[in-house]
Scaffold this active site. Structure first.
Site, PDB file in Angstrom:
ATOM      1  N   GLY A  93       0.756  -1.244   0.000  1.00  0.00           N
ATOM      2  CA  GLY A  93       0.000   0.000   0.000  1.00  0.00           C
ATOM      3  C   GLY A  93       0.783   1.289   0.000  1.00  0.00           C
ATOM      4  O   GLY A  93       0.201   2.367  -0.189  1.00  0.00           O
ATOM      5  N   GLU A 104       3.935  -6.641   1.727  1.00  0.00           N
ATOM      6  CA  GLU A 104       3.508  -7.010   0.372  1.00  0.00           C
ATOM      7  C   GLU A 104       3.525  -5.799  -0.557  1.00  0.00           C
ATOM      8  O   GLU A 104       2.494  -5.426  -1.120  1.00  0.00           O
ATOM      9  CB  GLU A 104       2.087  -7.587   0.418  1.00  0.00           C
ATOM     10  CG  GLU A 104       1.921  -8.794   1.318  1.00  0.00           C
ATOM     11  CD  GLU A 104       0.460  -9.233   1.443  1.00  0.00           C
ATOM     12  OE1 GLU A 104      -0.453  -8.490   1.013  1.00  0.00           O
ATOM     13  OE2 GLU A 104       0.227 -10.332   1.979  1.00  0.00           O
ATOM     14  N   PRO A 105       4.674  -5.163  -0.734  1.00  0.00           N
ATOM     15  CA  PRO A 105       4.693  -3.976  -1.583  1.00  0.00           C
ATOM     16  C   PRO A 105       4.572  -4.353  -3.061  1.00  0.00           C
ATOM     17  O   PRO A 105       5.122  -5.364  -3.488  1.00  0.00           O
ATOM     18  CB  PRO A 105       6.079  -3.380  -1.307  1.00  0.00           C
ATOM     19  CG  PRO A 105       6.926  -4.570  -0.989  1.00  0.00           C
ATOM     20  CD  PRO A 105       6.020  -5.520  -0.248  1.00  0.00           C
ATOM     21  N   GLY A 106       3.850  -3.554  -3.800  1.00  0.00           N
ATOM     22  CA  GLY A 106       3.762  -3.753  -5.247  1.00  0.00           C
ATOM     23  C   GLY A 106       4.194  -2.486  -5.953  1.00  0.00           C
ATOM     24  O   GLY A 106       5.296  -2.358  -6.482  1.00  0.00           O
ATOM     25  N   ARG A 121      -5.636   3.250 -15.955  1.00  0.00           N
ATOM     26  CA  ARG A 121      -5.651   3.992 -14.693  1.00  0.00           C
ATOM     27  C   ARG A 121      -6.276   5.389 -14.803  1.00  0.00           C
ATOM     28  O   ARG A 121      -7.066   5.772 -13.947  1.00  0.00           O
ATOM     29  CB  ARG A 121      -4.243   4.071 -14.073  1.00  0.00           C
ATOM     30  CG  ARG A 121      -3.629   2.691 -13.781  1.00  0.00           C
ATOM     31  CD  ARG A 121      -2.417   2.759 -12.855  1.00  0.00           C
ATOM     32  NE  ARG A 121      -2.804   3.081 -11.515  1.00  0.00           N
ATOM     33  CZ  ARG A 121      -2.677   4.259 -10.971  1.00  0.00           C
ATOM     34  NH1 ARG A 121      -2.116   5.234 -11.636  1.00  0.00           N
ATOM     35  NH2 ARG A 121      -3.095   4.489  -9.749  1.00  0.00           N
ATOM     36  N   TYR A 134      -9.478   5.426 -12.451  1.00  0.00           N
ATOM     37  CA  TYR A 134      -9.281   6.076 -11.135  1.00  0.00           C
ATOM     38  C   TYR A 134      -9.023   7.573 -11.257  1.00  0.00           C
ATOM     39  O   TYR A 134      -8.562   8.192 -10.292  1.00  0.00           O
ATOM     40  CB  TYR A 134      -8.061   5.483 -10.417  1.00  0.00           C
ATOM     41  CG  TYR A 134      -7.959   3.987 -10.388  1.00  0.00           C
ATOM     42  CD1 TYR A 134      -8.783   3.224  -9.557  1.00  0.00           C
ATOM     43  CD2 TYR A 134      -7.014   3.323 -11.161  1.00  0.00           C
ATOM     44  CE1 TYR A 134      -8.662   1.845  -9.527  1.00  0.00           C
ATOM     45  CE2 TYR A 134      -6.897   1.939 -11.133  1.00  0.00           C
ATOM     46  CZ  TYR A 134      -7.727   1.210 -10.314  1.00  0.00           C
ATOM     47  OH  TYR A 134      -7.610  -0.153 -10.281  1.00  0.00           O
ATOM     48  N   CYS A 143     -13.299   3.751 -28.752  1.00  0.00           N
ATOM     49  CA  CYS A 143     -14.576   4.447 -28.941  1.00  0.00           C
ATOM     50  C   CYS A 143     -15.298   4.686 -27.627  1.00  0.00           C
ATOM     51  O   CYS A 143     -16.362   4.106 -27.377  1.00  0.00           O
ATOM     52  CB  CYS A 143     -15.439   3.655 -29.903  1.00  0.00           C
ATOM     53  SG  CYS A 143     -14.559   3.414 -31.428  1.00  0.00           S
ATOM     54  N   TYR A 185       0.366  -1.784 -12.255  1.00  0.00           N
ATOM     55  CA  TYR A 185      -1.039  -1.761 -12.655  1.00  0.00           C
ATOM     56  C   TYR A 185      -1.207  -1.145 -14.049  1.00  0.00           C
ATOM     57  O   TYR A 185      -2.186  -0.463 -14.327  1.00  0.00           O
ATOM     58  CB  TYR A 185      -1.903  -1.053 -11.606  1.00  0.00           C
ATOM     59  CG  TYR A 185      -1.681  -1.613 -10.222  1.00  0.00           C
ATOM     60  CD1 TYR A 185      -2.097  -2.899  -9.898  1.00  0.00           C
ATOM     61  CD2 TYR A 185      -0.988  -0.889  -9.237  1.00  0.00           C
ATOM     62  CE1 TYR A 185      -1.860  -3.445  -8.644  1.00  0.00           C
ATOM     63  CE2 TYR A 185      -0.741  -1.427  -7.981  1.00  0.00           C
ATOM     64  CZ  TYR A 185      -1.181  -2.705  -7.685  1.00  0.00           C
ATOM     65  OH  TYR A 185      -0.936  -3.240  -6.444  1.00  0.00           O
TER      66      TYR A 185
HETATM   67  N1  LLP Z   1      -1.484  -6.968  -0.799  1.00  0.00           N
HETATM   68  C1  LLP Z   1      -2.782  -7.083  -1.109  1.00  0.00           C
HETATM   69  C2  LLP Z   1      -3.606  -8.063  -0.390  1.00  0.00           C
HETATM   70  C3  LLP Z   1      -3.337  -6.271  -2.110  1.00  0.00           C
HETATM   71  O1  LLP Z   1      -4.631  -6.388  -2.409  1.00  0.00           O
HETATM   72  C4  LLP Z   1      -2.522  -5.319  -2.782  1.00  0.00           C
HETATM   73  C5  LLP Z   1      -3.073  -4.466  -3.823  1.00  0.00           C
HETATM   74  C6  LLP Z   1      -1.161  -5.249  -2.433  1.00  0.00           C
HETATM   75  C7  LLP Z   1      -0.674  -6.084  -1.427  1.00  0.00           C
HETATM   76  C8  LLP Z   1      -0.196  -4.318  -3.104  1.00  0.00           C
HETATM   77  O2  LLP Z   1      -0.517  -2.991  -2.887  1.00  0.00           O
HETATM   78  P1  LLP Z   1       0.493  -1.837  -3.389  1.00  0.00           P
HETATM   79  O3  LLP Z   1       1.755  -1.944  -2.569  1.00  0.00           O
HETATM   80  O4  LLP Z   1       0.763  -2.050  -4.838  1.00  0.00           O
HETATM   81  O5  LLP Z   1      -0.258  -0.592  -3.137  1.00  0.00           O
HETATM   82  N2  LLP Z   1      -5.164  -1.194  -9.696  1.00  0.00           N
HETATM   83  C9  LLP Z   1      -5.010  -0.192  -8.680  1.00  0.00           C
HETATM   84  C10 LLP Z   1      -4.343  -0.751  -7.431  1.00  0.00           C
HETATM   85  C11 LLP Z   1      -5.051  -1.949  -6.845  1.00  0.00           C
HETATM   86  C12 LLP Z   1      -4.357  -2.523  -5.642  1.00  0.00           C
HETATM   87  C13 LLP Z   1      -4.935  -3.828  -5.261  1.00  0.00           C
HETATM   88  N3  LLP Z   1      -4.310  -4.482  -4.169  1.00  0.00           N
HETATM   89  C14 LLP Z   1      -4.255   0.997  -9.257  1.00  0.00           C
HETATM   90  O6  LLP Z   1      -3.936   0.992 -10.438  1.00  0.00           O
HETATM   91  O7  LLP Z   1      -4.017   1.976  -8.550  1.00  0.00           O
END
Ligand code: LLP
Length: 418
Positions: free
Chosen positions: A239, A273-275, A312, A316, A342, A371
């Site tokens: 997050g 759990e960083p993404g 995105r 969003y 379209c 994403y």
């Molecule tokens: N762990 C869990 C259980 C999650 O659901 C998520 C993201 C993460 C970790 C990773 O979160 P991060 O570190 O990337 O913020 N598509 C959206 C973002 C959806 C996130 C969903 N869950 C966007 O483009 O902003």
């Protein structure tokens, strides 16, 4: 921080000119910087070095197996949400004992795959899911390690579509129901409670919501110990936000500091759990200007990447910086950068100040590493973009561009209609 920048008036990714890549693969195309990914991972990981921890990279942010493999070489684990992501993580060589399986709707088949593979733990989101997991475990005669995902009811102050830790969200289990479920699970020999989990949302730009959630988790953690359980893993989800425009997210070190402060006495292995923070600013989407057109009150720049390639902005109202691949000092004008789809929601930027561009110019949509490709689709029968990974002065096509033949290969016309 990233390794995209101008050299002699041209945009480079690390040591490779973007134009050189585009000459080979065309546009639109996603381009990732391996050096940026490595840097982000190392900074994040080392911020937690004073406590026992596992960084389970959130595969959903960017699941290309080459990207996963870069991270695997740095010791990353994985946070997955489907059987598909499990396969990808394993294919990239991520050890199963570093994989956490999240998600509200795991199927029995997916649970079976993951349990057989020997993953670290299932982050379970409801009583029914836990019962299903126990059935799978019984069938395989293998106790299932799990954590319950708590819904701590904290407001992460982010876009409503990516808030997950509020009572009204579908995610997790309300705090007051968590202990009774652990009590129940304790009786079942096929369920092995190994930890506690929460994930409150994405693109979070302040520390307070993380601290609030952790405070609540700590209380539950203590109750688990009082129950005679021996929780080991405290999963705090992902997050942490990044800079797309003018956001001021905490640095990974500040975020880690806050967590370590609260969690150091728990004797837990902390899972993160960083993404986005790992891959978001490590990727761009390169697109070509097809046309420009001026209506009475507006100017449009029509490019060859659409909402099917990067959803995105449409989904969003997300901001992505857009810069020309060839540096220019042309006069700026206010334009909408739109795609060929379209729908009026098909835009990459609205009312954006850009230097004047013309047909054939290349533009880079920044911060598209998370994403981006993973949420792309074939809407309007558009083949999906290639993905390119740059490392130093080399680049690799890590996913080729789809062809129209790829798109229709899975379809067939039934005999009566031939
Ligand atoms: N762990 C869990 C259980 C999650 O659901 C998520 C993201 C993460 C970790 C990773 O979160 P991060 O570190 O990337 O913020 N598509 C959206 C973002 C959806 C996130 C969903 N869950 C966007 O483009 O902003």
């Amino acid at each position: 921080m990233h390794y995209f920048g101008y050299k002699n008036g041209e945009l480079y990714c690390e040591e490779v000119p973007i134009k050189k890549i585009v000459k080979e693969v065309g546009t639109p195309a996603y381009i990732y910087s391996a050096k940026t990914i490595r840097r982000h991972f190392k900074v994040f990981d080392s911020s937690f070095k004073s406590i026992d921890h596992i960084i389970c990279y959130s595969v959903k942010a960017n699941s290309n197996i080459a990207v996963l493999s870069v991270l695997k070489h740095l010791g990353a684990g994985a946070d997955i949400v489907s059987g598909g992501e499990l396969k990808r993580a394993l294919k990239a060589g991520i050890p199963p004992e570093k994989i956490a399986f999240s998600g509200v709707g795991k199927t029995l088949e997916e649970m079976e795959m993951a349990l057989s593979a020997g993953i670290l733990m299932f982050n379970v989101e409801s009583l029914e899911e836990l019962e299903a997991l126990a059935e799978v475990a019984k069938k395989l005669n293998k106790p299932a390690p799990f954590a319950l995902r708590v819904n701590p009811d904290v407001d992460p102050q982010t876009h409503p579509y990516i808030s997950t830790g509020l009572k009204k969200n579908k995610f997790g289990i309300p705090e007051e129901l968590v202990i009774p479920i652990y009590k129940k699970a304790k009786e079942n020999p096929y369920l092995k409670p190994v930890g506690l989990d929460a994930h409150i949302g994405s693109q979070i730009t302040s520390i307070a919501p993380f601290k609030d959630a952790l405070y609540r988790l700590k209380k539950i953690w203590e109750e688990l110990i009082n129950l005679g359980l021996e929780p080991k893993y405290l999963d705090l989800g992902g997050g942490l936000g990044i800079i797309y425009n003018e956001e001021e997210p905490p640095l990974p070190q500040e975020y880690a500091e806050a967590i370590i402060q609260e969690a150091k006495d728990l004797k837990a292995t902390i899972i993160l759990e960083p993404g986005r923070v790992i891959v978001g600013n490590a990727g761009i989407l390169v697109t070509k200007v097809l046309y420009t057109k001026e209506n009475i009150s507006k100017k449009f720049v029509i490019v060859d990447a659409g909402m099917n390639d990067l959803i995105r902005p449409a989904f969003y109202q997300a901001y992505h910086k857009i810069i020309p691949v060839e540096e220019t000092f042309a006069e700026e004008e206010v334009v909408d950068v739109v795609g060929p789809i379209c729908e009026s929601s098909d835009f990459l930027a609205k009312e954006r100040k850009l230097p004047r561009v013309k047909r054939g110019d290349l533009l880079a949509v920044m911060s598209a590493g998370a994403y981006g490709f993973v949420m792309s689709s074939n809407y309007n029968s558009r083949p999906r973009c290639p993905e390119i990974l740059v490392d130093g002065n080399k680049y690799f096509v890590v996913r080729r561009r789809e062809t129209i033949e790829d798109l229709i290969a899975l379809e067939s016309i039934p005999a009566p209609y031939l």
